[in-house]
Design a protein around this motif. Structure first.
Motif, PDB file in Angstrom:
ATOM      1  N   MET A   1       0.837  -1.201   0.000  1.00  0.00           N
ATOM      2  CA  MET A   1       0.000   0.000   0.000  1.00  0.00           C
ATOM      3  C   MET A   1       0.867   1.244   0.000  1.00  0.00           C
ATOM      4  N   ALA A   2       1.939   1.223   0.766  1.00  0.00           N
ATOM      5  CA  ALA A   2       2.823   2.389   0.854  1.00  0.00           C
ATOM      6  C   ALA A   2       3.507   2.642  -0.472  1.00  0.00           C
ATOM      7  N   SER A   3       3.863   1.545  -1.184  1.00  0.00           N
ATOM      8  CA  SER A   3       4.520   1.731  -2.473  1.00  0.00           C
ATOM      9  C   SER A   3       3.585   2.370  -3.486  1.00  0.00           C
ATOM     10  N   ILE A   4       2.357   2.045  -3.424  1.00  0.00           N
ATOM     11  CA  ILE A   4       1.380   2.655  -4.350  1.00  0.00           C
ATOM     12  C   ILE A   4       1.250   4.139  -4.063  1.00  0.00           C
ATOM     13  N   VAL A   5       1.247   4.503  -2.752  1.00  0.00           N
ATOM     14  CA  VAL A   5       1.111   5.929  -2.393  1.00  0.00           C
ATOM     15  C   VAL A   5       2.327   6.695  -2.896  1.00  0.00           C
ATOM     16  N   ARG A   6       3.583   6.082  -2.726  1.00  0.00           N
ATOM     17  CA  ARG A   6       4.792   6.775  -3.206  1.00  0.00           C
ATOM     18  C   ARG A   6       4.755   6.936  -4.711  1.00  0.00           C
ATOM     19  N   LEU A   7       4.233   5.918  -5.436  1.00  0.00           N
ATOM     20  CA  LEU A   7       4.146   6.022  -6.893  1.00  0.00           C
ATOM     21  C   LEU A   7       3.193   7.114  -7.321  1.00  0.00           C
ATOM     22  N   LEU A   8       2.049   7.243  -6.630  1.00  0.00           N
ATOM     23  CA  LEU A   8       1.044   8.258  -6.987  1.00  0.00           C
ATOM     24  C   LEU A   8       1.565   9.660  -6.696  1.00  0.00           C
ATOM     25  N   VAL A   9       2.387   9.798  -5.652  1.00  0.00           N
ATOM     26  CA  VAL A   9       2.893  11.143  -5.293  1.00  0.00           C
ATOM     27  C   VAL A   9       4.112  11.484  -6.140  1.00  0.00           C
ATOM     28  N   GLY A  10       5.005  10.527  -6.394  1.00  0.00           N
ATOM     29  CA  GLY A  10       6.255  10.834  -7.103  1.00  0.00           C
ATOM     30  C   GLY A  10       6.065  11.039  -8.589  1.00  0.00           C
ATOM     31  N   ALA A  11       5.142  10.376  -9.216  1.00  0.00           N
ATOM     32  CA  ALA A  11       4.967  10.493 -10.655  1.00  0.00           C
ATOM     33  C   ALA A  11       4.595  11.898 -11.071  1.00  0.00           C
ATOM     34  N   PRO A  12       3.606  12.567 -10.406  1.00  0.00           N
ATOM     35  CA  PRO A  12       3.287  13.953 -10.806  1.00  0.00           C
ATOM     36  C   PRO A  12       4.472  14.888 -10.570  1.00  0.00           C
ATOM     37  N   LEU A  13       5.231  14.692  -9.452  1.00  0.00           N
ATOM     38  CA  LEU A  13       6.366  15.586  -9.174  1.00  0.00           C
ATOM     39  C   LEU A  13       7.444  15.432 -10.248  1.00  0.00           C
ATOM     40  N   ALA A  14       7.702  14.186 -10.682  1.00  0.00           N
ATOM     41  CA  ALA A  14       8.704  13.971 -11.721  1.00  0.00           C
ATOM     42  C   ALA A  14       8.277  14.592 -13.031  1.00  0.00           C
ATOM     43  N   ALA A  15       6.990  14.546 -13.354  1.00  0.00           N
ATOM     44  CA  ALA A  15       6.507  15.136 -14.602  1.00  0.00           C
ATOM     45  C   ALA A  15       6.661  16.640 -14.582  1.00  0.00           C
ATOM     46  N   ILE A  16       6.373  17.249 -13.394  1.00  0.00           N
ATOM     47  CA  ILE A  16       6.483  18.716 -13.293  1.00  0.00           C
ATOM     48  C   ILE A  16       7.934  19.144 -13.447  1.00  0.00           C
ATOM     49  N   VAL A  17       8.868  18.430 -12.786  1.00  0.00           N
ATOM     50  CA  VAL A  17      10.285  18.797 -12.861  1.00  0.00           C
ATOM     51  C   VAL A  17      10.801  18.637 -14.287  1.00  0.00           C
ATOM     52  N   THR A  18      10.353  17.585 -14.978  1.00  0.00           N
ATOM     53  CA  THR A  18      10.784  17.370 -16.359  1.00  0.00           C
ATOM     54  C   THR A  18      10.290  18.478 -17.259  1.00  0.00           C
ATOM     55  N   PHE A  19       9.066  18.908 -17.055  1.00  0.00           N
ATOM     56  CA  PHE A  19       8.501  19.980 -17.897  1.00  0.00           C
ATOM     57  C   PHE A  19       9.243  21.283 -17.677  1.00  0.00           C
ATOM     58  N   LEU A  20       9.570  21.586 -16.389  1.00  0.00           N
ATOM     59  CA  LEU A  20      10.285  22.833 -16.102  1.00  0.00           C
ATOM     60  C   LEU A  20      11.692  22.814 -16.730  1.00  0.00           C
ATOM     61  N   LEU A  21      12.348  21.679 -16.672  1.00  0.00           N
ATOM     62  CA  LEU A  21      13.681  21.598 -17.268  1.00  0.00           C
ATOM     63  C   LEU A  21      13.613  21.756 -18.783  1.00  0.00           C
ATOM     64  N   PHE A  22      12.668  21.151 -19.420  1.00  0.00           N
ATOM     65  CA  PHE A  22      12.520  21.260 -20.865  1.00  0.00           C
ATOM     66  C   PHE A  22      12.257  22.699 -21.272  1.00  0.00           C
ATOM     67  N   THR A  23      11.394  23.400 -20.493  1.00  0.00           N
ATOM     68  CA  THR A  23      11.073  24.809 -20.795  1.00  0.00           C
ATOM     69  C   THR A  23      12.314  25.672 -20.648  1.00  0.00           C
ATOM     70  N   LEU A  24      13.151  25.402 -19.615  1.00  0.00           N
ATOM     71  CA  LEU A  24      14.359  26.199 -19.402  1.00  0.00           C
ATOM     72  C   LEU A  24      15.362  25.995 -20.533  1.00  0.00           C
TER      73      LEU A  24
END
Length: 205
Positions: A1-24
């Protein structure tokens, strides 16, 4: 259960960081760059320079005029005295030459063969005094006979007479160590048979 929660929280954060780096990265790429410095004056470097002209020194080949030299006068001629030829004969001046009788080579008295010679001793080592005879104070005498080979070595050594048999062995050993000039006949080394000698064994006082 904890691994699913980490996956749900980390995936959006990784997408946001990737988008910001691409824009820069797009901003940095499309931004106007600084203008290049104006090109300076062209500089030409010449490695091989043209050699300077070297003026060779030319010697003056003109020969100075040589002064005329007067040669010395020739030496005076010397008058050579001419000897008078003798009027007398050579026999009168020198004297009569002695006359010799010419030897006759037709006879049989002259021989060109190599002279014969008998065997001659070269090395003669005296015999040792037997220790047993020395201890007992025995003196004696031995006569020996032997042959000499064409090479000069004694052989066939035999005792003729001996006052005491104690001296026989040393007598034979001494003769066997002797060396001879071999007997020569008609220029050829030959055997020398029947050479005899005698040894006296005496004690020192």
């Amino acid at each position: 259960m904890a691994s699913i929660v980490r996956l749900l929280v980390g995936a959006p954060l990784a997408a946001i960081v990737t988008f910001l780096l691409f824009t820069l990265m797009q901003i940095l790429i499309f931004e106007d760059g600084t203008p290049l410095e104006e090109a300076g004056d062209d500089v030409r470097i010449s490695i091989a320079e043209a050699p300077e002209e070297i003026q060779a020194r030319v010697r003056d080949a003109n020969i100075d005029q040589v002064e005329d030299v007067t040669p010395p006068p020739p030496p005076p001629a010397i008058e050579r005295a001419r000897a008078d030829q003798p009027t007398e004969s050579m026999s009168t001046i020198v004297g009569g030459l002695p006359e010799f009788d010419r030897p006759s080579l037709a006879g049989g008295d002259i021989s060109f063969d190599v002279s014969d010679r008998d065997a001659q001793p070269l090395v003669r080592i005296p015999p040792q005094y037997p220790p047993r005879a020395n201890e007992r104070g025995i003196e004696g005498r031995c006569s020996v006979e032997f042959d000499v080979t064409p090479e000069g070595s004694p052989t066939n050594v035999r005792i003729l007479s001996c006052t005491n048999s104690v001296f026989e062995r040393e007598t034979i050993r001494a003769v066997e160590r002797w060396r001879y000039e071999p007997r020569v006949q008609d220029g050829t080394p030959q055997w020398r048979r029947g050479v005899q000698t005698q040894f006296d064994f005496t004690l020192d006082d």
